[in-house]
Design an enzyme around this catalytic site. Structure first.
Site, mmCIF file in Angstrom:
data_model
loop_
_atom_site.group_PDB
_atom_site.id
_atom_site.type_symbol
_atom_site.label_atom_id
_atom_site.label_comp_id
_atom_site.label_asym_id
_atom_site.label_seq_id
_atom_site.Cartn_x
_atom_site.Cartn_y
_atom_site.Cartn_z
ATOM 1 N N HIS A 262 0.843 -1.191 0.000
ATOM 2 C CA HIS A 262 0.000 0.000 0.000
ATOM 3 C C HIS A 262 0.875 1.236 0.000
ATOM 4 O O HIS A 262 1.951 1.229 0.597
ATOM 5 C CB HIS A 262 -0.924 0.013 1.233
ATOM 6 C CG HIS A 262 -2.114 0.876 1.046
ATOM 7 N ND1 HIS A 262 -2.089 2.225 1.324
ATOM 8 C CD2 HIS A 262 -3.354 0.595 0.573
ATOM 9 C CE1 HIS A 262 -3.279 2.726 1.044
ATOM 10 N NE2 HIS A 262 -4.068 1.773 0.582
ATOM 11 N N ASP A 313 -7.945 -5.330 -0.858
ATOM 12 C CA ASP A 313 -8.338 -6.133 -2.013
ATOM 13 C C ASP A 313 -8.028 -7.622 -1.865
ATOM 14 O O ASP A 313 -8.386 -8.404 -2.731
ATOM 15 C CB ASP A 313 -7.642 -5.599 -3.278
ATOM 16 C CG ASP A 313 -8.274 -4.314 -3.774
ATOM 17 O OD1 ASP A 313 -9.508 -4.187 -3.638
ATOM 18 O OD2 ASP A 313 -7.558 -3.437 -4.271
HETATM 19 N N1 ACO Z 1 4.074 -7.490 -4.587
HETATM 20 C C1 ACO Z 1 5.413 -7.561 -4.598
HETATM 21 N N2 ACO Z 1 6.215 -6.532 -4.270
HETATM 22 C C2 ACO Z 1 5.616 -5.388 -3.908
HETATM 23 C C3 ACO Z 1 4.232 -5.246 -3.869
HETATM 24 C C4 ACO Z 1 3.452 -6.364 -4.213
HETATM 25 N N3 ACO Z 1 2.130 -6.299 -4.178
HETATM 26 N N4 ACO Z 1 3.915 -4.012 -3.453
HETATM 27 C C5 ACO Z 1 5.062 -3.368 -3.259
HETATM 28 N N5 ACO Z 1 6.089 -4.203 -3.528
HETATM 29 C C6 ACO Z 1 7.498 -3.902 -3.409
HETATM 30 C C7 ACO Z 1 8.014 -3.334 -4.727
HETATM 31 O O1 ACO Z 1 8.550 -4.324 -5.570
HETATM 32 C C8 ACO Z 1 9.056 -2.369 -4.248
HETATM 33 O O2 ACO Z 1 10.220 -3.117 -3.900
HETATM 34 P P1 ACO Z 1 11.671 -2.569 -4.286
HETATM 35 O O3 ACO Z 1 11.780 -1.266 -3.532
HETATM 36 O O4 ACO Z 1 12.548 -3.651 -3.812
HETATM 37 O O5 ACO Z 1 11.641 -2.387 -5.764
HETATM 38 C C9 ACO Z 1 8.502 -1.840 -2.930
HETATM 39 O O6 ACO Z 1 7.647 -2.868 -2.446
HETATM 40 C C10 ACO Z 1 7.738 -0.533 -3.091
HETATM 41 O O7 ACO Z 1 6.758 -0.715 -4.124
HETATM 42 P P2 ACO Z 1 6.143 0.449 -4.997
HETATM 43 O O8 ACO Z 1 5.488 -0.129 -6.201
HETATM 44 O O9 ACO Z 1 7.164 1.525 -5.222
HETATM 45 O O10 ACO Z 1 5.073 1.011 -3.991
HETATM 46 P P3 ACO Z 1 3.917 2.004 -4.336
HETATM 47 O O11 ACO Z 1 3.610 2.754 -3.111
HETATM 48 O O12 ACO Z 1 4.239 2.800 -5.567
HETATM 49 O O13 ACO Z 1 2.718 1.035 -4.756
HETATM 50 C C11 ACO Z 1 0.889 -0.363 -4.699
HETATM 51 C C12 ACO Z 1 1.649 0.734 -3.958
HETATM 52 C C13 ACO Z 1 0.593 0.080 -6.131
HETATM 53 C C14 ACO Z 1 -0.447 -0.587 -3.990
HETATM 54 C C15 ACO Z 1 1.734 -1.656 -4.704
HETATM 55 O O14 ACO Z 1 1.937 -2.099 -3.377
HETATM 56 C C16 ACO Z 1 1.126 -2.750 -5.565
HETATM 57 O O15 ACO Z 1 1.346 -2.801 -6.776
HETATM 58 N N6 ACO Z 1 0.313 -3.665 -4.944
HETATM 59 C C17 ACO Z 1 -0.355 -4.683 -5.713
HETATM 60 C C18 ACO Z 1 -1.632 -4.125 -6.324
HETATM 61 C C19 ACO Z 1 -2.702 -3.925 -5.276
HETATM 62 O O16 ACO Z 1 -2.962 -4.785 -4.456
HETATM 63 N N7 ACO Z 1 -3.355 -2.752 -5.353
HETATM 64 C C20 ACO Z 1 -4.435 -2.408 -4.461
HETATM 65 C C21 ACO Z 1 -3.979 -1.389 -3.452
HETATM 66 S S1 ACO Z 1 -5.299 -0.980 -2.324
HETATM 67 C C22 ACO Z 1 -6.365 -0.072 -3.277
HETATM 68 O O17 ACO Z 1 -5.978 0.657 -4.152
HETATM 69 C C23 ACO Z 1 -7.791 -0.217 -3.083
#
Ligand code: ACO
Length: 376
Positions: A262, A313
């Site tokens: 998140h 989710d």
């Molecule tokens: N699976 C694997 N790795 C993840 C995930 C994930 N779901 N989420 C974050 N990470 C890791 C990234 O690979 C990154 O690692 P790194 O720094 O080693 O490269 C680190 O955590 C930070 O991730 P970002 O993508 O930069 O985080 P951001 O804040 O931009 O993204 C997001 C947040 C989009 C929700 C992300 O966690 C994600 O893609 N989750 C999966 C999709 C999801 O479940 N979305 C629903 C969110 S809740 C909602 O909107 C209702």
């Protein structure tokens, strides 16, 4: 050409865009509250209609006020006949695409569509909340080859939706579960779709346009679309026995696991544990808890290896599946709840408006010399 120092924040992370009295979020402690009321208290004791009133008026309703809102929502359920015809004429598109198109079309049949007064916005918020639920249920039936079912004016919002979707009166557990799921999804501060709604509203555009912007933003798999992706993952994993190896391989391949992580929460999303419990209860009632077992294993391994936690989710789809709801309805169901928050934010924006227009740090070429087309 940039005249700014490099202050750009990728994805606007942690940028405070404005002040708001609708929703409080503490990502370090995992606190979520609507207008001061903790989400755990609301999930335990409130109804979805009470939460609508709360988000729109920023206070809980008295009994008579709640009764009035319930009557207004029930009265607003029927869709104009041309809208049903339009739904029948669409190709079998994704549920979010259908919801976006039909919500936009509804504006043409709303006499107050361009009235931006607080009173008209409130009446439109009530109508759109009732109508989007009808659209999601009716689209679900039409797409599955069934006939549309007329709304029941006596049932509450959750019970009527399940009735219109399935054609059957849902069990008290299913109605309660669905009502709590709607409460949990109703608002979440400046998430991507709410921000989209506020940006549109801040041009002094209308509520329908703001909601259509928000539906488009919610659809993406990094936002509301993740709940459908989670269920597709469960279907790929197939059995609880496969889950451990499957998720280890996915992480080893640097795969992104939907339903985890998140932008704001550094701990577990406070909504996830309620949805976990509801998914478990409904799975037991339906005699199949395999989806929850698969997800529990995924949570354990992702937590150990990545230190990231479930978000809203992760478990919602398992609960909806146990009610017999198709996977491609999950994100539209999210939208039919979040519309309440979107509307609350649009009303707040219009009440004290200033155009939202940030800057970009320019990184392209400078001083390019124009070359006539026949000399390039
Ligand atoms: N699976 C694997 N790795 C993840 C995930 C994930 N779901 N989420 C974050 N990470 C890791 C990234 O690979 C990154 O690692 P790194 O720094 O080693 O490269 C680190 O955590 C930070 O991730 P970002 O993508 O930069 O985080 P951001 O804040 O931009 O993204 C997001 C947040 C989009 C929700 C992300 O966690 C994600 O893609 N989750 C999966 C999709 C999801 O479940 N979305 C629903 C969110 S809740 C909602 O909107 C209702």
């Amino acid at each position: 050409m940039s005249n700014m120092t490099s202050a750009a924040k990728a994805g606007l992370e942690d940028v405070v865009a404005t002040s708001s009295a609708v929703c409080y979020l503490d990502g370090e402690r995992g606190v979520l509250a609507y207008c001061g009321y903790d989400i755990h208290d609301l999930a335990k004791s409130a109804t979805f209609e009470e939460v609508c009133f709360l988000l729109w008026h920023r206070r809980l309703p008295a009994r008579a006020e709640l009764g009035d809102l319930q009557s207004q929502l029930a009265a607003a359920r029927p869709l104009p006949e041309p809208i049903i015809r339009l739904m029948r004429s669409l190709p079998p598109v994704d549920g979010m695409d259908a919801l976006r198109t039909i919500t936009s079309a509804l504006a043409h049949y709303d006499a107050e569509a361009d009235d931006m007064s607080a009173q008209a916005n409130y009446r439109k918020a009530v109508r759109l909340t009732a109508q989007t639920a009808n659209i999601v249920a009716t689209w679900g039936r039409l797409r599955a080859g069934g006939g549309a079912i007329a709304p029941d004016a006596v049932m509450g919002h959750a019970a009527n939706f399940l009735y219109m979707l399935t054609g059957k009166k849902a069990s008290p557990l299913a109605v309660k579960t669905f009502d709590v799921a709607l409460i949990l999804h109703a608002d979440h501060e400046f998430n991507a779709s709410t921000f989209a709604a506020r940006v549109t509203a801040a041009t002094m555009s209308d509520l329908h346009s703001a909601i259509v912007s928000a539906i488009g933003a919610l659809k993406g798999p990094l936002h509301g679309g993740a709940n459908e992706q989670v269920m597709l993952m469960v279907q790929k994993i197939k059995t609880p026995a496969n889950a451990d190896a499957w998720i280890r391989k996915t992480l080893a391949d640097h795969g992104r696991v939907m339903g985890f992580g998140h932008r704001v929460y550094r701990v577990e999303d406070p909504r996830a544990k309620h949805l976990h419990r509801l998914a478990q209860e409904l799975g037991k009632q339906a005699g199949d808890t395999s989806a929850v077992q698969i997800l529990d294993t995924v949570v354990r391994v992702v937590g150990e290896q990545k230190k990231i936690f479930p978000n809203v989710d992760l478990y919602s789809g398992a609960a909806y599946s146990s009610m017999g709801i198709a996977t491609d309805q999950f994100t539209p169901i999210f939208a039919m709840s979040r519309i309440v928050g979107w509307a609350a934010h649009v009303m707040e924006q219009h009440a004290n408006n200033r155009l939202i227009r940030p800057r970009a740090e320019y990184t392209g070429p400078t001083h390019a010399t124009y070359i006539p087309i026949d000399k390039r």
